[in-house]
Write a protein that holds these residues in place. Structure first.
Motif, PDB file in Angstrom:
ATOM      1  N   ALA A 142     -87.428 -55.454  34.232  1.00  9.70           N
ATOM      2  CA  ALA A 142     -89.068 -56.192  34.775  1.00  9.70           C
ATOM      3  C   ALA A 142     -89.418 -55.411  33.248  1.00  9.70           C
ATOM      4  O   ALA A 142     -90.090 -55.872  32.316  1.00  9.70           O
ATOM      5  CB  ALA A 142     -89.937 -56.784  35.864  1.00  9.70           C
TER       6      ALA A 142
ATOM      7  N   ARG B 242     -94.893 -63.536  30.528  1.00 19.52           N
ATOM      8  CA  ARG B 242     -95.072 -64.296  32.207  1.00 19.52           C
ATOM      9  C   ARG B 242     -94.379 -62.897  32.941  1.00 19.52           C
ATOM     10  O   ARG B 242     -94.444 -63.149  34.042  1.00 19.52           O
ATOM     11  CB  ARG B 242     -93.122 -65.486  31.536  1.00 19.52           C
ATOM     12  N   VAL B 243     -93.726 -62.317  32.195  1.00 18.34           N
ATOM     13  CA  VAL B 243     -93.068 -61.045  32.881  1.00 18.34           C
ATOM     14  C   VAL B 243     -94.002 -60.421  33.856  1.00 18.34           C
ATOM     15  O   VAL B 243     -94.202 -59.904  35.290  1.00 18.34           O
ATOM     16  CB  VAL B 243     -91.977 -60.614  32.439  1.00 18.34           C
TER      17      VAL B 243
ATOM     18  N   GLN C 217     -81.152 -59.475  30.499  1.00 18.91           N
ATOM     19  CA  GLN C 217     -82.344 -61.088  30.800  1.00 18.91           C
ATOM     20  C   GLN C 217     -80.814 -61.594  31.872  1.00 18.91           C
ATOM     21  O   GLN C 217     -81.272 -62.038  33.099  1.00 18.91           O
ATOM     22  CB  GLN C 217     -83.056 -61.917  29.995  1.00 18.91           C
TER      23      GLN C 217
ATOM     24  N   ARG D 272     -93.431 -64.743  26.440  1.00 21.93           N
ATOM     25  CA  ARG D 272     -92.640 -63.768  27.674  1.00 21.93           C
ATOM     26  C   ARG D 272     -92.903 -62.710  28.099  1.00 21.93           C
ATOM     27  O   ARG D 272     -92.437 -62.990  29.687  1.00 21.93           O
ATOM     28  CB  ARG D 272     -90.952 -63.920  27.040  1.00 21.93           C
TER      29      ARG D 272
ATOM     30  N   LEU E 186     -87.148 -55.409  29.827  1.00 21.43           N
ATOM     31  CA  LEU E 186     -87.766 -56.647  29.438  1.00 21.43           C
ATOM     32  C   LEU E 186     -89.138 -56.435  28.704  1.00 21.43           C
ATOM     33  O   LEU E 186     -89.287 -57.424  27.329  1.00 21.43           O
ATOM     34  CB  LEU E 186     -87.585 -57.941  30.037  1.00 21.43           C
ATOM     35  N   CYS E 187     -90.370 -56.384  29.656  1.00 21.46           N
ATOM     36  CA  CYS E 187     -91.419 -55.678  28.540  1.00 21.46           C
ATOM     37  C   CYS E 187     -91.614 -55.300  27.591  1.00 21.46           C
ATOM     38  O   CYS E 187     -92.399 -55.695  26.888  1.00 21.46           O
ATOM     39  CB  CYS E 187     -92.299 -55.575  29.884  1.00 21.46           C
TER      40      CYS E 187
ATOM     41  N   ARG F 245     -81.647 -59.174  35.391  1.00 25.27           N
ATOM     42  CA  ARG F 245     -82.543 -60.071  36.074  1.00 25.27           C
ATOM     43  C   ARG F 245     -82.467 -61.410  36.223  1.00 25.27           C
ATOM     44  O   ARG F 245     -82.938 -61.552  37.437  1.00 25.27           O
ATOM     45  CB  ARG F 245     -83.992 -60.009  34.699  1.00 25.27           C
TER      46      ARG F 245
ATOM     47  N   ASP G  27     -95.422 -61.656  37.254  1.00 25.18           N
ATOM     48  CA  ASP G  27     -94.263 -61.733  38.116  1.00 25.18           C
ATOM     49  C   ASP G  27     -94.812 -59.818  38.547  1.00 25.18           C
ATOM     50  O   ASP G  27     -94.390 -59.971  39.887  1.00 25.18           O
ATOM     51  CB  ASP G  27     -93.125 -62.024  37.496  1.00 25.18           C
TER      52      ASP G  27
END
Length: 719
Positions: free
Chosen positions: A642, A660-661, A629, A657, A645-646, A632, A664
């Motif tokens: 990204a 949201r990624v 995080q 969350r 984090l996925c 990023r 993007d």
């Protein structure tokens, strides 16, 4: 006895000292003239140089400031300020020396206040130029009042000083010394030089011991600061010696033997300053990368000086540019102008020094001053052949010649008001034209593409110009034109610094890598670049990362190890080495490199990704999420961050969350297919990201698909 009438009482008459009253009025008038002149200088210079305040970083600004860690001042301390005095060469074999310490200190202080925001740098440059103009005016005005002139210029000293100073101040040849940020070195040296000369003048004309001491102290202090700003100011002792001979004592009263004897201390001072400011054992090293010899440079410089004079007295915007193309003189007859130029330079200097100095001292000194202050950059040292900013100091007194002629002409036509008005209007038009040219020239520095296009039009046969133009075209998406310019640069193969050929190869490599996605061709060009330019960290990093993209992990590691031998504390190289170690499965080694990179540069971003990946591989999910995080947030466009984090959000069940990624990523993907977009993006990411994403694409696509399906279901239920 009647009291005396007060109204008729006689008072003793007060005697008025006429000379004191005249002196008082003269002082008041002189002060008023000076204040008016300074305000006029400020207003006119602001009008002329207003485009410069939004000028961008150009050419040598980048290695000297943007890529020079030594001037990236983060805190005011003795150690950090001392570090700023030393320009850190990428060539570690070069001995580190204090080099132009005041110049680099000024850049460091600018960085401390505003980092890489250009306005502060341009403001300082402008104030330096304004201050130099002020002291030039004061120096000329007071010089014209010296006893040697026997009140010849008593009534015109202010006007002559004002006009010659304003012409110098707004002349377009000085744009590269004022608007071009890094050439603060030239303008700052000029400012301290003229301040030192003014201090010397005040010391020699002072009526009190205190005034003499103060003048000499100011002269010495400013001389030291000039020496600490740029090496060409080393000619200041010679300039002061000649000023003493020509303007103070008068050449008519000095024989040649005395002149030589008194000149020896000045020459010794120049040699001493030169030894302090430079390494004399490396003075001729510059010829290793030059397509000309020492003799060829000396012959060419005679023609360069004539070109400078033409630019100064007949400036054409169509001929003014940063990088000039000039034919090298290979003999006295090739080109044919070489021998006439040498004769003209020698004759002009000798005539001014030995004949004109006895008849017109101020004009003679202006001419001698011009040639003397071109002596270092126009001599045997293996520098570039021609740059406009080199005229900042030498041209300071040259405009007295046309100004004095102008004033004499006005005086000659004193019988005709109409003729005088015609000459005044003509002079005003000329000044306006000069100012307009400077404004237009300075305006070019506001946009890199416009700047280099202009330079390419004026010097189309120089490879370095075509190379820089090509890079600007590529930055702005004109890829076909960019490739043509870079190809021209390679085909022309004409450089005044042979190491710049490596820059052309490097930029062609970047074109194939980023535009054509031809990584094999890019690799071949990067290899050529590093074979020519051995000490470019940027080139070696690009070469290493291109090896990685081509699947040559071992070769990439070997290149990076060689880089670490040269630049052991560079955070980019350390981060890249950590990246390689992660690929090889050496997570602890990668972590160590990343920590070392953060020690070298506290704000280094790349190590955060290595920390995050290390904790992810060790199953420490919370720490992994924290560092990814953080990475990023610093690099919001990072595809690798990204995707990492996925995975982490999916594994932790944090689907909000995750969505949201994924949203993007969907926006960034556009209409392209997921698999093709990811494949292309991850290939590019190997070049720019701190970590290589090695997970199976099918897995991450399934995670993305799950998130999209889940959000679709939620939307359906909401309806």
């Amino acid at each position: 006895m009647n009291p005396q009438n007060p109204s008729t009482r006689c008072e003793p008459e007060k005697t008025v000292n006429a000379s004191e009253d005249t002196l008082s009025r003269t002082v008041v008038q002189s002060t008023r003239q000076t204040v008016t002149a300074l305000l006029f200088f400020l207003v006119v210079l602001l009008l002329v140089y207003v485009p410069s305040f939004s000028g961008i970083w150009i050419y040598d600004d980048i290695p000297n400031i943007l890529e020079n860690d030594n001037v990236h001042l983060e805190q005011i301390s003795v150690a950090s300020l001392k570090k700023a005095f030393i320009f850190k060469s990428q060539d570690l074999s070069a001995t580190e020396r204090v080099q132009r310490p005041l110049s680099y200190l000024s850049f460091a202080l600018n960085w401390y206040v505003g980092k890489n925001q250009v306005f502060g740098y341009h403001l300082v440059n402008f104030l330096i130029h304004f201050t130099a103009t002020v002291f030039l005016y004061l120096f000329i005005k007071n010089s014209l009042m010296l006893p040697i002139f026997d009140n010849k210029y008593h009534d015109s000293a202010h006007t002559a000083a004002f006009l010659s100073s304003i012409i110098w101040a707004i002349h377009p040849i000085h744009v590269t010394a004022v608007t071009y940020i890094v050439q603060r070195m030239a303008s700052m040296a000029g400012m301290f030089t003229i301040m030192s000369m003014y201090g010397y003048l005040k010391a020699r004309t002072a009526r009190t011991v205190r005034g003499t001491i103060g003048g000499y102290a100011a002269c010495g202090l400013c001389a030291l600061t000039a020496f600490a700003t740029k090496q060409n100011s080393a000619m200041l002792p010679v300039s002061l010696f000649l000023y003493e001979m020509i303007m103070i004592r008068g050449m008519a009263h000095i024989d040649l033997k005395k002149m030589v004897r008194w000149g020896l201390p000045a020459l010794a001072m120049v040699i001493l300053v030169g030894l302090i400011l430079t390494d004399p054992t490396h003075l001729l090293d510059g010829y290793e990368n030059r397509p000309f010899t020492l003799v060829e440079r000396l012959m060419t410089e005679s023609r360069v000086v004539i070109i400078y004079l033409k630019m100064l007295y007949y400036p054409l915007l169509s001929e003014l540019t940063l990088v000039h193309d000039i034919e090298v003189s290979t003999s006295l007859w090739s080109p044919w102008t070489t021998l006439p130029s040498i004769i003209l330079v020698v004759a002009s200097f000798s005539t001014a020094l030995f004949w004109l100095s006895k008849r017109q001292p101020i004009i003679a000194f202006g001419i001698v001053f011009f040639f003397v202050n071109h002596a270092i950059e126009g001599s045997f040292i293996g520098l570039e052949l021609i740059y406009e900013h080199r005229n900042y100091i030498p041209s300071m007194l040259l405009f007295l010649i046309p100004v004095i002629l102008f004033l004499k002409t006005l005086n000659y036509f004193s019988y005709s008001r109409k003729f005088q008005m015609l000459f005044v209007v003509t002079g005003a038009v000329v000044l306006a034209s000069i100012g307009h040219s400077t404004h237009a020239y300075s305006n070019l520095f506001r946009h890199g593409l416009i700047f280099w296009r202009d330079n390419a039009n004026k010097s189309p046969h120089l490879s370095v110009v075509q190379n820089n133009y090509g890079i600007e075209l590529m930055k702005h998406g004109f890829n076909e034109k960019a490739f043509q310019a870079l190809q021209r640069s390679e085909t022309i193969d004409r450089y005044f610094n042979l190491s710049q050929k490596g820059v052309t190869y490097h930029n062609l490599g970047l074109y194939y890598e980023t535009i054509e996605n031809d990584y094999q061709q890019a690799l071949s060009y990067f290899k050529k670049a590093t074979e020519i330019t051995l000490n470019s960290k940027t080139m070696w990093l690009a070469y290493s990362m291109c090896e990685l993209v081509n699947g040559n992990v071992e070769e990439a590691e070997a290149h990076l190890e060689a880089c670490l031998n040269k630049w052991p504390d560079d955070p980019e190289i350390l981060t890249a080495m950590g990246k390689i170690q992660l690929l090889k499965g050496n997570t602890d080694t990668a972590f160590a490199y990343a920590r070392q990179a953060r020690v070298a540069l506290t704000g280094a971003v790349g190590p955060l990704a290595i920390f995050g990946e290390r904790y992810r591989l060790q199953g420490m999910r919370a720490k992994a999420v924290f560092f990814w995080q953080a990475y990023r947030s610093e690099r919001p466009g990072s595809l690798v961050a990204a995707l990492m984090l996925c995975e982490l959000y999916y594994q932790a069940g944090n689907y909000d969350r995750l969505s949201r990624v994924v949203a993007d990523l969907t926006a960034a993907k556009g209409d392209r297919a997921w698999d093709l977009w990811l494949q292309e993006g991850l290939t590019r990411a190997k070049l720019s990201e701190a970590v290589v994403y090695t997970r199976n694409p099918a897995y991450i696509l399934s995670v993305i698909s799950y998130s999209l399906s889940r959000e679709s279901e939620k939307a359906g239920k909401g309806r």
